[in-house]
Design a protein around this motif. Structure first.
Motif, PDB file in Angstrom:
ATOM      1  N   ASP A 269     -20.685  -4.516 -38.164  1.00  0.00           N
ATOM      2  CA  ASP A 269     -21.526  -3.358 -38.504  1.00  0.00           C
ATOM      3  C   ASP A 269     -21.228  -2.176 -37.582  1.00  0.00           C
ATOM      4  O   ASP A 269     -21.118  -1.027 -38.043  1.00  0.00           O
ATOM      5  CB  ASP A 269     -23.004  -3.733 -38.421  1.00  0.00           C
ATOM      6  N   ALA A 270     -21.104  -2.432 -36.296  1.00  0.00           N
ATOM      7  CA  ALA A 270     -20.813  -1.351 -35.352  1.00  0.00           C
ATOM      8  C   ALA A 270     -19.399  -0.814 -35.555  1.00  0.00           C
ATOM      9  O   ALA A 270     -19.160   0.395 -35.477  1.00  0.00           O
ATOM     10  CB  ALA A 270     -20.978  -1.845 -33.920  1.00  0.00           C
ATOM     11  N   MET A 271     -18.451  -1.707 -35.816  1.00  0.00           N
ATOM     12  CA  MET A 271     -17.066  -1.288 -36.009  1.00  0.00           C
ATOM     13  C   MET A 271     -16.906  -0.427 -37.254  1.00  0.00           C
ATOM     14  O   MET A 271     -16.072   0.476 -37.308  1.00  0.00           O
ATOM     15  CB  MET A 271     -16.154  -2.518 -36.110  1.00  0.00           C
ATOM     16  N   LEU A 272     -17.710  -0.708 -38.271  1.00  0.00           N
ATOM     17  CA  LEU A 272     -17.602   0.020 -39.541  1.00  0.00           C
ATOM     18  C   LEU A 272     -18.565   1.194 -39.638  1.00  0.00           C
ATOM     19  O   LEU A 272     -18.650   1.840 -40.682  1.00  0.00           O
ATOM     20  CB  LEU A 272     -17.846  -0.941 -40.706  1.00  0.00           C
ATOM     21  N   ALA A 273     -19.264   1.483 -38.554  1.00  0.00           N
ATOM     22  CA  ALA A 273     -20.252   2.571 -38.578  1.00  0.00           C
ATOM     23  C   ALA A 273     -19.612   3.928 -38.820  1.00  0.00           C
ATOM     24  O   ALA A 273     -20.280   4.866 -39.266  1.00  0.00           O
ATOM     25  CB  ALA A 273     -21.041   2.581 -37.272  1.00  0.00           C
ATOM     26  N   THR A 274     -18.324   4.056 -38.529  1.00  0.00           N
ATOM     27  CA  THR A 274     -17.651   5.352 -38.716  1.00  0.00           C
ATOM     28  C   THR A 274     -17.201   5.580 -40.154  1.00  0.00           C
ATOM     29  O   THR A 274     -16.792   6.689 -40.504  1.00  0.00           O
ATOM     30  CB  THR A 274     -16.414   5.451 -37.807  1.00  0.00           C
ATOM     31  N   VAL A 275     -17.245   4.553 -40.992  1.00  0.00           N
ATOM     32  CA  VAL A 275     -16.707   4.673 -42.350  1.00  0.00           C
ATOM     33  C   VAL A 275     -17.405   5.781 -43.133  1.00  0.00           C
ATOM     34  O   VAL A 275     -16.759   6.578 -43.818  1.00  0.00           O
ATOM     35  CB  VAL A 275     -16.798   3.324 -43.088  1.00  0.00           C
ATOM     36  N   ALA A 276     -18.733   5.851 -43.045  1.00  0.00           N
ATOM     37  CA  ALA A 276     -19.473   6.894 -43.765  1.00  0.00           C
ATOM     38  C   ALA A 276     -19.067   8.280 -43.292  1.00  0.00           C
ATOM     39  O   ALA A 276     -18.922   9.216 -44.091  1.00  0.00           O
ATOM     40  CB  ALA A 276     -20.974   6.683 -43.604  1.00  0.00           C
ATOM     41  N   ASP A 277     -18.869   8.432 -41.973  1.00  0.00           N
ATOM     42  CA  ASP A 277     -18.440   9.729 -41.446  1.00  0.00           C
ATOM     43  C   ASP A 277     -17.050  10.087 -41.931  1.00  0.00           C
ATOM     44  O   ASP A 277     -16.782  11.251 -42.263  1.00  0.00           O
ATOM     45  CB  ASP A 277     -18.476   9.717 -39.915  1.00  0.00           C
ATOM     46  N   ILE A 278     -16.168   9.101 -42.000  1.00  0.00           N
ATOM     47  CA  ILE A 278     -14.803   9.364 -42.485  1.00  0.00           C
ATOM     48  C   ILE A 278     -14.841   9.794 -43.945  1.00  0.00           C
ATOM     49  O   ILE A 278     -14.130  10.729 -44.348  1.00  0.00           O
ATOM     50  CB  ILE A 278     -13.923   8.114 -42.284  1.00  0.00           C
ATOM     51  N   ARG A 279     -15.656   9.136 -44.746  1.00  0.00           N
ATOM     52  CA  ARG A 279     -15.800   9.563 -46.144  1.00  0.00           C
ATOM     53  C   ARG A 279     -16.296  11.014 -46.208  1.00  0.00           C
ATOM     54  O   ARG A 279     -15.823  11.812 -47.023  1.00  0.00           O
ATOM     55  CB  ARG A 279     -16.795   8.666 -46.883  1.00  0.00           C
ATOM     56  N   ALA A 280     -17.247  11.337 -45.360  1.00  0.00           N
ATOM     57  CA  ALA A 280     -17.792  12.700 -45.350  1.00  0.00           C
ATOM     58  C   ALA A 280     -16.718  13.712 -44.974  1.00  0.00           C
ATOM     59  O   ALA A 280     -16.627  14.799 -45.571  1.00  0.00           O
ATOM     60  CB  ALA A 280     -18.984  12.785 -44.399  1.00  0.00           C
ATOM     61  N   GLN A 281     -15.885  13.370 -43.984  1.00  0.00           N
ATOM     62  CA  GLN A 281     -14.813  14.289 -43.581  1.00  0.00           C
ATOM     63  C   GLN A 281     -13.736  14.380 -44.654  1.00  0.00           C
ATOM     64  O   GLN A 281     -13.164  15.453 -44.879  1.00  0.00           O
ATOM     65  CB  GLN A 281     -14.205  13.836 -42.257  1.00  0.00           C
ATOM     66  N   ARG A 282     -13.483  13.277 -45.338  1.00  0.00           N
ATOM     67  CA  ARG A 282     -12.546  13.304 -46.466  1.00  0.00           C
ATOM     68  C   ARG A 282     -13.036  14.260 -47.549  1.00  0.00           C
ATOM     69  O   ARG A 282     -12.274  15.093 -48.068  1.00  0.00           O
ATOM     70  CB  ARG A 282     -12.404  11.889 -47.045  1.00  0.00           C
ATOM     71  N   ASP A 283     -14.325  14.168 -47.878  1.00  0.00           N
ATOM     72  CA  ASP A 283     -14.877  15.036 -48.912  1.00  0.00           C
ATOM     73  C   ASP A 283     -14.925  16.486 -48.446  1.00  0.00           C
ATOM     74  O   ASP A 283     -14.717  17.415 -49.250  1.00  0.00           O
ATOM     75  CB  ASP A 283     -16.275  14.546 -49.295  1.00  0.00           C
TER      76      ASP A 283
END
Length: 360
Positions: A269-283
């Protein structure tokens, strides 16, 4: 100086070039689809402790079957999997290589839909497996009908469907996977290196029951920000795992790799916490480049394929001179850009905007 032409190289390798991407120590490196966010400190502490414990035993060979890691990976993927249906190796490239060693080889063929991951033909060459590239439609999106027709025409032994696809970012739909599986009698690999970044589609792991020729390849390099550890893994029927044992090298996963990966999964969960931010930066990157007049292809990954550049090589060089790396893949008019941190995304947007319409 001796050159390759002076050596008795295997005929199938003559004229080939090794995989390569620039590895310059630049401030903003957005060319190889890494997760550019740092690992959380609390996770680092546990990984470091696990590595220290593992080092105490490195006078002995590691667990050849890496049972603890396989159990952890099965728990992470869910869908009722257990350790018997999991495999791992030094990056998903080695997983794919082992599959080709077991099921490919002279007289057999590997098919995929291009443009796609550049390692597929290289892995085919390295295992003397024939390579069949089938062009994707203009929008890069595969259809069930088109894929089934291609497989019936070419009758390959192995097929790789990359979803989301690298380098286009194109998502892979469930009906395409099912149509591919039913259209031929060979091994079907779904390469899900970027699956965690696709918030809309369920993993092909859910399709494994009753489909012994379906293999799902994953990696910890991307969403887990673990590229330097080199840990790829596979979910498949236990019989497939037994086949890979026939070709793997003894003790192929070091004790340190096993320890680090197992610790990281404890903190998924902690390791994947950045995934949402990466999606946001992609968009955010998508919106900004679209407003600048570029064509941005739909992506379910952590990168974008962007068209509309007059000279992609010149754009690559111009950004590189400013300490920013993107990827020129040789696709006319296009470059690929990884979604990084907010600061990195801002830097690449500002640099491309400063180049003017069409880039450098």
């Amino acid at each position: 100086m001796t050159s390759l032409s002076d050596l008795p190289l295997r005929a199938s390798l003559v004229g080939k070039e090794p995989y390569g991407a620039p590895q310059d120590p630049v401030p903003v490196s957005l060319n190889v689809n890494e997760n550019t966010h740092p690992i959380p400190e609390e996770v680092l502490a546990d990984i470091t402790a696990s590595l220290a414990e593992a080092v105490r035993g490195v006078n002995r060979y590691p667990d050849r079957e890496f049972g603890e890691l396989r159990t952890a990976l099965a728990g992470y993927l869910g869908h009722g999997l257990d350790a018997d249906g999991l495999w791992a190796a030094n990056g998903s490239n080695e997983v794919l290589q082992q599959i080709l060693q077991a099921f490919g080889g002279p007289g057999r063929t590997l098919l995929s839909f291009t443009p796609t991951y550049s390692m597929y033909p290289l892995l085919a060459s390295g295992t003397d497996t024939g390579w069949i590239p089938v062009p994707r439609p203009a929008d890069y999106a595969l259809t069930a009908e088109g894929v089934a027709a291609a497989l019936r025409e070419h009758r390959p032994d192995i097929v790789i469907l990359c979803g989301p696809n690298n380098p286009t970012g194109t998502p892979l739909e469930r009906d395409v996977i099912l149509a591919a599986y039913d259209a031929f009698d060979g091994i079907l690999i779904v390469d899900e290196a970027y699956q965690e970044f696709d918030a809309e589609r369920e993993s092909a792991v859910s399709l494994l029951p009753g489909r012994h020729r379906l293999l799902v390849s994953r990696t910890m390099s991307k969403a887990f920000a673990f590229a330097g550890v080199r840990l790829g893994y596979l979910a498949a029927d236990p019989a497939v795992i037994d086949a890979l044992r026939l070709v793997r090298l003894p003790y192929h996963l070091s004790a340190l790799t096993q320890a680090a990966a197992t610790a990281a999964i404890r903190h998924a969960d902690a390791m994947l916490a950045t995934v949402a931010d990466i999606r946001a930066q992609r968009d955010r990157l998508d919106t900004a480049l679209t407003e600048l007049g570029y064509t941005v292809h739909p992506s379910g990954a952590n990168f974008l394929l962007v068209g509309g550049f007059r000279d992609p090589s010149a754009t690559f060089a111009a950004l590189r001179s400013q300490g920013i790396l993107i990827r020129d893949l040789g696709i006319p008019g296009h470059v690929r850009i990884t979604a990084g941190t907010e600061a990195e995304t801002s830097a690449v947007i500002e640099a491309i905007a400063a180049l003017g319409p069409g880039g450098a």
